[in-house]
Design a protein around this motif. Structure first.
Motif, PDB file in Angstrom:
ATOM      1  N   ALA A 113      17.926  48.173 -18.535  1.00 40.05           N
ATOM      2  CA  ALA A 113      18.011  48.539 -17.116  1.00 40.05           C
ATOM      3  C   ALA A 113      18.089  50.040 -16.732  1.00 40.05           C
ATOM      4  CB  ALA A 113      19.929  48.454 -16.906  1.00 40.05           C
ATOM      5  N   LEU A 114      18.211  50.900 -17.835  1.00 41.53           N
ATOM      6  CA  LEU A 114      17.684  52.413 -17.393  1.00 41.53           C
ATOM      7  C   LEU A 114      16.356  52.703 -17.515  1.00 41.53           C
ATOM      8  CD1 LEU A 114      20.605  54.128 -18.933  1.00 41.53           C
ATOM      9  CD2 LEU A 114      20.109  54.345 -17.049  1.00 41.53           C
ATOM     10  N   GLY A 115      15.781  51.557 -18.557  1.00 39.00           N
ATOM     11  CA  GLY A 115      13.961  51.527 -18.304  1.00 39.00           C
ATOM     12  C   GLY A 115      13.085  50.824 -17.074  1.00 39.00           C
ATOM     13  N   ARG A 116      14.567  50.399 -16.449  1.00 35.62           N
ATOM     14  CA  ARG A 116      13.540  49.938 -15.980  1.00 35.62           C
ATOM     15  C   ARG A 116      13.477  51.177 -14.404  1.00 35.62           C
ATOM     16  NH1 ARG A 116      12.521  45.534 -13.794  1.00 35.62           N
ATOM     17  NH2 ARG A 116      13.587  44.976 -11.131  1.00 35.62           N
ATOM     18  N   MET A 117      14.439  51.776 -14.684  1.00 35.03           N
ATOM     19  CA  MET A 117      14.756  53.057 -13.532  1.00 35.03           C
ATOM     20  C   MET A 117      13.710  53.574 -13.926  1.00 35.03           C
ATOM     21  SD  MET A 117      18.934  52.269 -13.254  1.00 35.03           S
ATOM     22  CE  MET A 117      18.682  53.783 -11.387  1.00 35.03           C
ATOM     23  N   GLY A 118      13.061  53.621 -14.781  1.00 33.59           N
ATOM     24  CA  GLY A 118      11.836  54.821 -14.925  1.00 33.59           C
ATOM     25  C   GLY A 118      11.880  55.609 -15.962  1.00 33.59           C
ATOM     26  N   ALA A 119      13.240  54.907 -17.139  1.00 35.76           N
ATOM     27  CA  ALA A 119      13.299  55.874 -18.255  1.00 35.76           C
ATOM     28  C   ALA A 119      12.828  55.474 -19.574  1.00 35.76           C
ATOM     29  CB  ALA A 119      15.150  56.001 -18.562  1.00 35.76           C
ATOM     30  N   SER A 120      11.629  56.167 -20.046  1.00 36.76           N
ATOM     31  CA  SER A 120      11.535  55.836 -21.481  1.00 36.76           C
ATOM     32  C   SER A 120      12.716  55.922 -22.737  1.00 36.76           C
ATOM     33  CB  SER A 120       9.532  55.663 -21.772  1.00 36.76           C
ATOM     34  OG  SER A 120      10.419  57.340 -21.888  1.00 36.76           O
ATOM     35  N   PHE A 121      12.741  55.092 -24.244  1.00 36.01           N
ATOM     36  CA  PHE A 121      13.526  55.165 -24.741  1.00 36.01           C
ATOM     37  C   PHE A 121      12.266  55.312 -26.079  1.00 36.01           C
ATOM     38  CE2 PHE A 121      16.146  53.787 -21.726  1.00 36.01           C
ATOM     39  CZ  PHE A 121      17.242  54.654 -21.855  1.00 36.01           C
ATOM     40  N   HIS A 122      13.175  55.828 -27.427  1.00 33.37           N
ATOM     41  CA  HIS A 122      12.564  55.514 -28.585  1.00 33.37           C
ATOM     42  C   HIS A 122      13.419  55.954 -29.552  1.00 33.37           C
ATOM     43  CE1 HIS A 122      11.673  59.806 -28.099  1.00 33.37           C
ATOM     44  NE2 HIS A 122      11.763  59.768 -30.350  1.00 33.37           N
ATOM     45  N   PHE A 123      13.552  55.248 -30.638  1.00 27.72           N
ATOM     46  CA  PHE A 123      14.477  55.510 -31.843  1.00 27.72           C
ATOM     47  C   PHE A 123      14.000  56.591 -32.342  1.00 27.72           C
ATOM     48  CE2 PHE A 123      16.051  51.362 -30.084  1.00 27.72           C
ATOM     49  CZ  PHE A 123      17.157  51.211 -30.056  1.00 27.72           C
ATOM     50  N   ASP A 124      14.930  57.261 -32.739  1.00 25.88           N
ATOM     51  CA  ASP A 124      14.724  58.251 -33.797  1.00 25.88           C
ATOM     52  C   ASP A 124      15.950  58.636 -34.493  1.00 25.88           C
ATOM     53  OD1 ASP A 124      13.885  61.027 -35.318  1.00 25.88           O
ATOM     54  OD2 ASP A 124      14.852  62.370 -32.867  1.00 25.88           O
ATOM     55  N   HIS A 125      15.795  58.680 -36.159  1.00 24.54           N
ATOM     56  CA  HIS A 125      16.731  59.042 -36.813  1.00 24.54           C
ATOM     57  C   HIS A 125      18.305  57.961 -36.453  1.00 24.54           C
ATOM     58  CE1 HIS A 125      13.233  61.231 -38.529  1.00 24.54           C
ATOM     59  NE2 HIS A 125      13.409  60.330 -39.511  1.00 24.54           N
TER      60      HIS A 125
END
Ligand code: EPZ
Length: 414
Positions: A113-125
């Motif tokens: 949902a937050l991705g659709r609003m323009g946030a990009s996510f990645h996993f880091d450790h």
């Protein structure tokens, strides 16, 4: 008197990060989860004073944007800072909560949902890291009415550009409170409490003062404690409208209940009848009262079928109830509770918050003494439980360190 609601207080505390300045919350319960959220707020740079049931949160202009593993693994609700931090800082790094004793509990709905609003996510450790150069309002359709995802989108959308519409939103009373609190902070939110919530983004928010409402799950738990002993109780501050399905199941079990001027009164003077029920998102039967209701139905006349639809493995209490003589079998996401005339006191172990309080409820109705180990799970969500039960006539001893350390170790007087 029913204490302030854990699941409202935690969300309001996280949402206070949306505005620079001093937010004041009243009727905040002194429970371990609230102290964990206090640590999260301090970690991101806020200062928190907590005197009696009043909490003052001073939020600076710039925040750190990390919720570390040490705190998130103590309490999943720490992830509620994700929305506010992304909205204010454009960056959030939140430890992945991982599984817990009630199910796997991923964050995919929040991320999508937050991705659709323009946030990009990645996993880091082991961390979920989100960045955005500015959130934009969108129509979000949640696949499941997740409370946490609804809350993170709602808080993030208050400062996004334009209009956000959340469809299939969670409808729990704590979502309504969060929306009211956000509106007091200057947000434009409508529809909270229905499955469609609309938020028109604003430039900035201002701090607010808000009173945490009473805890419906504590009210339900205390009601069942009284019924398990075939007694009665008036739950001061409880609101029947928030517990509709639960109260109708109590009535079906042969218990009486009525709303009073000050709250809700429940009682029973005979063995309850068996009752089937299925947990569902609000306004359905709350999963957070499933374990306690099973404890009550262990001594019902007949067989009850309980279906858990919200979490895949929320039955850790069942084996422990068996140690007290209960006849409960779990098959997939159902529990078959064959009522026995009485339970016997026994040593048992709490594995999670609501399962732990279910064991306390069973112990109150059982013949002889019981010892509930790992009671720290219960301290997470119940303020002064031993005292409240003593006031209802129970004989309860809490270990010296239990409950007394639900007092903030880093307490700063106002
Ligand atoms: C809230 O947890 C409550 N916690 C829980 O209360 C409660 O049991 C739960 O809602 C359900 O009512 C707080 O309010 C702090 P969800 P939350 O997101 O928000 C799945 C208690 O005892 N899901 O509504 O984490 C998830 O796995 C606690 O006080 C995804 O699949 O719950 C679960 O099966 C424990 N992906 C279901 O949705 C996601 O991204 C409901 O979860 C998010 C959730």
């Amino acid at each position: 008197m029913v204490s302030g609601a854990k699941n409202s207080a935690l969300k309001l505390m996280a949402a206070s990060l949306l505005a620079e300045g001093r937010t004041v919350l009243a009727n905040v319960p002194r429970i371990a989860d609230v102290f964990t959220m206090t640590d999260v707020l301090r970690h991101v740079g806020a200062s928190v004073d907590f005197l009696g049931d009043v909490m003052a949160i001073e939020v600076p202009g710039q925040l750190n944007s990390e919720a570390p593993y040490e705190l998130v693994h103590r309490m999943r609700a720490s992830v509620n800072v994700l929305g506010p931090l992304l909205a204010r800082q454009g960056h959030a790094r939140v430890a992945m909560p991982g599984g817990c004793n009630i199910g796997s509990r991923p964050l995919d709905l929040h991320e999508e949902a937050l991705g659709r609003m323009g946030a990009s996510f990645h996993f880091d450790h082991g961390y979920l890291e989100g960045v955005t150069s500015g959130l934009t309002g969108r129509r979000i359709v949640l696949e499941f009415p997740s409370r946490g995802a609804t809350e993170n989108v709602l808080t993030a959308a208050t400062l996004a550009r334009g209009r956000t519409v959340i469809d299939n939103a969670a409808r729990e009373p704590d979502i309504v409170d969060l929306a009211r609190f956000l509106c007091q902070m200057g947000a434009q939110v409508s529809g909270a409490g229905t499955s469609t919530i609309e938020i028109e983004g604003v430039e900035a928010m201002t701090p607010a003062t808000y009173r945490v409402p009473s805890d419906p799950i504590e009210a339900g738990s205390l009601a069942l404690a009284a019924l398990a002993t075939r007694g009665e109780v008036e739950l001061l501050g409880a609101r029947a409208a928030e517990l509709d399905v639960f109260l109708s199941k109590l009535a079906a079990s042969g218990a009486r209940w009525r709303s009073t001027v000050a709250g809700v009164e429940v009682g029973i003077d005979h063995r309850p009848n068996a009752v089937d029920f299925a947990t569902l998102p609000y306004p359905g039967f709350p999963t957070d009262l499933q374990a306690q209701m099973i404890a009550y139905l262990c001594t019902a006349d007949g067989t009850s079928i309980v279906t858990e639809n919200v979490f895949e493995s929320r039955f850790a209490h069942v084996a422990e109830l068996g140690r007290m003589g209960a006849d409960v079998r779990v098959e997939g996401h159902q529990a078959v509770v064959r009522g026995v005339p009485r339970l016997e006191g026994a040593p048992v172990t709490a594995h999670d918050l609501r399962g732990g309080v279910a064991l306390v409820i069973a112990a109150l109705g059982a013949e002889g003494d019981s010892v509930v180990h790992d009671i720290h799970h219960v301290e997470r969500g119940y303020e002064d439980l031993p005292d409240k039960l003593r006031r209802l006539g129970a004989e309860v001893e809490a270990e010296v360190e239990a409950w007394s350390d639900a007092v903030d170790p880093s307490f700063d007087p106002l």
